[in-house]
Design a protein around this motif. Sequence first.
Motif, PDB file in Angstrom:
ATOM      1  N   ARG A   9       0.826  -1.176  -0.411  1.00 35.63           N
ATOM      2  CA  ARG A   9      -0.313   0.109   0.295  1.00 35.63           C
ATOM      3  C   ARG A   9       0.860   1.582  -0.019  1.00 35.63           C
ATOM      4  N   TYR A  10       2.240   0.829   1.202  1.00 32.95           N
ATOM      5  CA  TYR A  10       2.880   2.074   1.078  1.00 32.95           C
ATOM      6  C   TYR A  10       3.108   2.581  -1.031  1.00 32.95           C
ATOM      7  N   PHE A  11       3.864   1.225  -1.305  1.00 31.58           N
ATOM      8  CA  PHE A  11       4.579   1.293  -2.742  1.00 31.58           C
ATOM      9  C   PHE A  11       3.834   1.749  -3.566  1.00 31.58           C
ATOM     10  N   VAL A  12       1.770   2.211  -3.823  1.00 27.79           N
ATOM     11  CA  VAL A  12       1.214   2.668  -4.154  1.00 27.79           C
ATOM     12  C   VAL A  12       0.367   3.726  -4.173  1.00 27.79           C
ATOM     13  N   ALA A  13       1.204   4.631  -3.105  1.00 28.61           N
ATOM     14  CA  ALA A  13       1.306   5.797  -2.684  1.00 28.61           C
ATOM     15  C   ALA A  13       1.869   5.931  -3.343  1.00 28.61           C
ATOM     16  N   VAL A  14       3.085   5.873  -2.998  1.00 27.76           N
ATOM     17  CA  VAL A  14       4.185   6.812  -3.633  1.00 27.76           C
ATOM     18  C   VAL A  14       4.366   6.896  -5.630  1.00 27.76           C
ATOM     19  N   ALA A  15       4.048   5.539  -6.354  1.00 23.74           N
ATOM     20  CA  ALA A  15       4.068   5.731  -7.603  1.00 23.74           C
ATOM     21  C   ALA A  15       2.861   6.150  -8.030  1.00 23.74           C
ATOM     22  N   ASP A  16       1.987   6.861  -7.221  1.00 21.18           N
ATOM     23  CA  ASP A  16       1.327   6.993  -7.641  1.00 21.18           C
ATOM     24  C   ASP A  16       1.256   8.448  -7.904  1.00 21.18           C
ATOM     25  N   LEU A  17       1.956   9.319  -6.682  1.00 26.47           N
ATOM     26  CA  LEU A  17       2.510  10.298  -6.470  1.00 26.47           C
ATOM     27  C   LEU A  17       3.463  10.929  -7.094  1.00 26.47           C
ATOM     28  N   LEU A  18       4.537   9.801  -7.557  1.00 30.08           N
ATOM     29  CA  LEU A  18       5.761  10.190  -7.568  1.00 30.08           C
ATOM     30  C   LEU A  18       6.690  11.044  -6.538  1.00 30.08           C
ATOM     31  N   HIS A  19       6.350  11.332  -5.283  1.00 30.75           N
ATOM     32  CA  HIS A  19       6.761  11.592  -4.600  1.00 30.75           C
ATOM     33  C   HIS A  19       6.483  11.741  -3.380  1.00 30.75           C
ATOM     34  N   PHE A  20       8.077  11.251  -2.351  1.00 30.64           N
ATOM     35  CA  PHE A  20       7.616  10.338  -1.275  1.00 30.64           C
ATOM     36  C   PHE A  20       7.650  11.128  -0.025  1.00 30.64           C
ATOM     37  N   GLY A  21       7.319  13.028  -0.277  1.00 29.92           N
ATOM     38  CA  GLY A  21       6.757  13.617   1.449  1.00 29.92           C
ATOM     39  C   GLY A  21       5.498  13.795   0.903  1.00 29.92           C
ATOM     40  N   ARG A  22       4.346  13.829  -0.343  1.00 30.67           N
ATOM     41  CA  ARG A  22       3.350  13.833  -0.353  1.00 30.67           C
ATOM     42  C   ARG A  22       2.955  12.464  -0.215  1.00 30.67           C
ATOM     43  N   ALA A  23       3.022  11.185  -0.322  1.00 32.23           N
ATOM     44  CA  ALA A  23       2.629  10.474  -0.451  1.00 32.23           C
ATOM     45  C   ALA A  23       3.191  10.074   1.813  1.00 32.23           C
ATOM     46  N   ALA A  24       4.180  10.476   1.760  1.00 29.65           N
ATOM     47  CA  ALA A  24       3.814   9.770   4.166  1.00 29.65           C
ATOM     48  C   ALA A  24       2.892  11.130   4.275  1.00 29.65           C
ATOM     49  N   GLU A  25       2.362  12.638   3.519  1.00 26.96           N
ATOM     50  CA  GLU A  25       1.395  13.814   4.034  1.00 26.96           C
ATOM     51  C   GLU A  25       0.254  12.328   4.044  1.00 26.96           C
ATOM     52  N   GLU A  26      -0.157  11.688   3.368  1.00 30.97           N
ATOM     53  CA  GLU A  26      -1.929  10.927   2.712  1.00 30.97           C
ATOM     54  C   GLU A  26      -1.232   9.944   3.710  1.00 30.97           C
ATOM     55  N   LEU A  27      -0.491   9.682   4.137  1.00 31.33           N
ATOM     56  CA  LEU A  27      -0.102   8.223   4.348  1.00 31.33           C
ATOM     57  C   LEU A  27       0.184   8.178   6.096  1.00 31.33           C
ATOM     58  N   HIS A  28      -0.308   9.489   6.288  1.00 32.45           N
ATOM     59  CA  HIS A  28      -0.067  10.017   7.477  1.00 32.45           C
ATOM     60  C   HIS A  28       1.283   8.474   7.973  1.00 32.45           C
ATOM     61  N   ILE A  29       1.957   9.099   7.740  1.00 35.24           N
ATOM     62  CA  ILE A  29       3.441   8.345   8.159  1.00 35.24           C
ATOM     63  C   ILE A  29       4.699   9.775   8.008  1.00 35.24           C
ATOM     64  N   ALA A  30       5.713   9.604   9.174  1.00 36.62           N
ATOM     65  CA  ALA A  30       7.074  10.843   8.628  1.00 36.62           C
ATOM     66  C   ALA A  30       7.707  10.254   7.072  1.00 36.62           C
ATOM     67  N   GLN A  31       8.272  10.500   6.581  1.00 36.62           N
ATOM     68  CA  GLN A  31       8.736  10.277   5.330  1.00 36.62           C
ATOM     69  C   GLN A  31      10.076   9.269   5.343  1.00 36.62           C
ATOM     70  N   PRO A  32      11.017   9.753   6.590  1.00 37.92           N
ATOM     71  CA  PRO A  32      12.512   8.346   6.402  1.00 37.92           C
ATOM     72  C   PRO A  32      11.263   7.307   6.872  1.00 37.92           C
ATOM     73  N   VAL A  33      10.515   7.381   7.954  1.00 42.78           N
ATOM     74  CA  VAL A  33       9.541   5.662   7.580  1.00 42.78           C
ATOM     75  C   VAL A  33       8.990   5.781   5.982  1.00 42.78           C
ATOM     76  N   LEU A  34       8.381   5.707   5.426  1.00 42.59           N
ATOM     77  CA  LEU A  34       7.927   5.541   4.294  1.00 42.59           C
ATOM     78  C   LEU A  34       9.116   4.784   3.571  1.00 42.59           C
ATOM     79  N   SER A  35      10.451   5.737   3.271  1.00 42.34           N
ATOM     80  CA  SER A  35      11.684   5.619   2.995  1.00 42.34           C
ATOM     81  C   SER A  35      12.363   4.239   3.122  1.00 42.34           C
ATOM     82  N   ARG A  36      12.392   4.296   4.105  1.00 41.70           N
ATOM     83  CA  ARG A  36      12.519   2.919   4.698  1.00 41.70           C
ATOM     84  C   ARG A  36      12.061   1.282   4.642  1.00 41.70           C
ATOM     85  N   GLN A  37      10.703   1.625   4.311  1.00 39.69           N
ATOM     86  CA  GLN A  37       9.575   0.621   4.137  1.00 39.69           C
ATOM     87  C   GLN A  37       9.610   0.633   2.667  1.00 39.69           C
TER      88      GLN A  37
END
Length: 293
Positions: A9-37
Amino acid sequence: MDLDLRKVRYFVAVADLLHFGRAAEELHIAQPVLSRQIRSLEQDIGLELLARNRRSVALTAAGRQFLDDARGLLSSAQAARHRMYRAAGGETHLTVGFGWGMTVAAITAEFAARRPGVTVDIRQLAARTEAEAVLRGAVEVAFVRAPVPREGIVLTPLGSEDLVAALPAGHRLAGAAALTGADLDGEPLLRRAGSAPAVVRGAASLVRAAWGAGPVEEELELVARGGGLTLLPQSAAAFYTRPGVRYVPLLGLPPQEICLARAAGDRSELTSAFVRVAEGVGWVGCPRPLAPA
């Protein structure tokens, strides 16, 4: 390979937005956590899914392929969870989908009379999305016009409908009592995929056009303006009456089959009960109903 659906699910969010920061905001998690996942998911798979640098994020070839599959995985998981909770909760709710130009009141009313404690929601679905809605759990059953994708779907035939030709009111054939495929040879036939009219050559072209799908209202507007002809099932023609268009029955073409679609993995007693009622009532809009199975 075991896939963590949360990472998917995290991957789909990033793939849809092609932006880690905006995807992290949409998922309500920190960007470093998203990058690690995402990095962990790539390690699980053994392939790089995203090419990233300080300025941009792009899908790799593997990432583009996985994105399509990931959406299916998430939809299937959501549908499975939905069916599981229905089974555990006593099954007091059923969502029924139907396609364009369909009237399903007779079947749903009969089911409601037999199961008064069940809430039945009716949902109109966009053309050719009915099977996908069943697979992702948006509806439990859906009335469809064949053919539809059959993978993961069980189809129960309910009846069939003859086709009619939709002609401009001033067309030379608009006053005919009935037409055959030969009568329409050389006529411009509108394609329901939105392309320009194509000249009909033989009954096979007519049959292929009849199985199309799209914005029927727009198509009939083109017919009324003299932009071409189109074909509709009888019940849809009755539903979409409008000035400037004349419907004439077509003879000699195979009828369009009406089916009830359910997910192959749905073992719900409530869904089975609805299917039995639909078989017993048959397709009311059908002049020649099939015998119940």
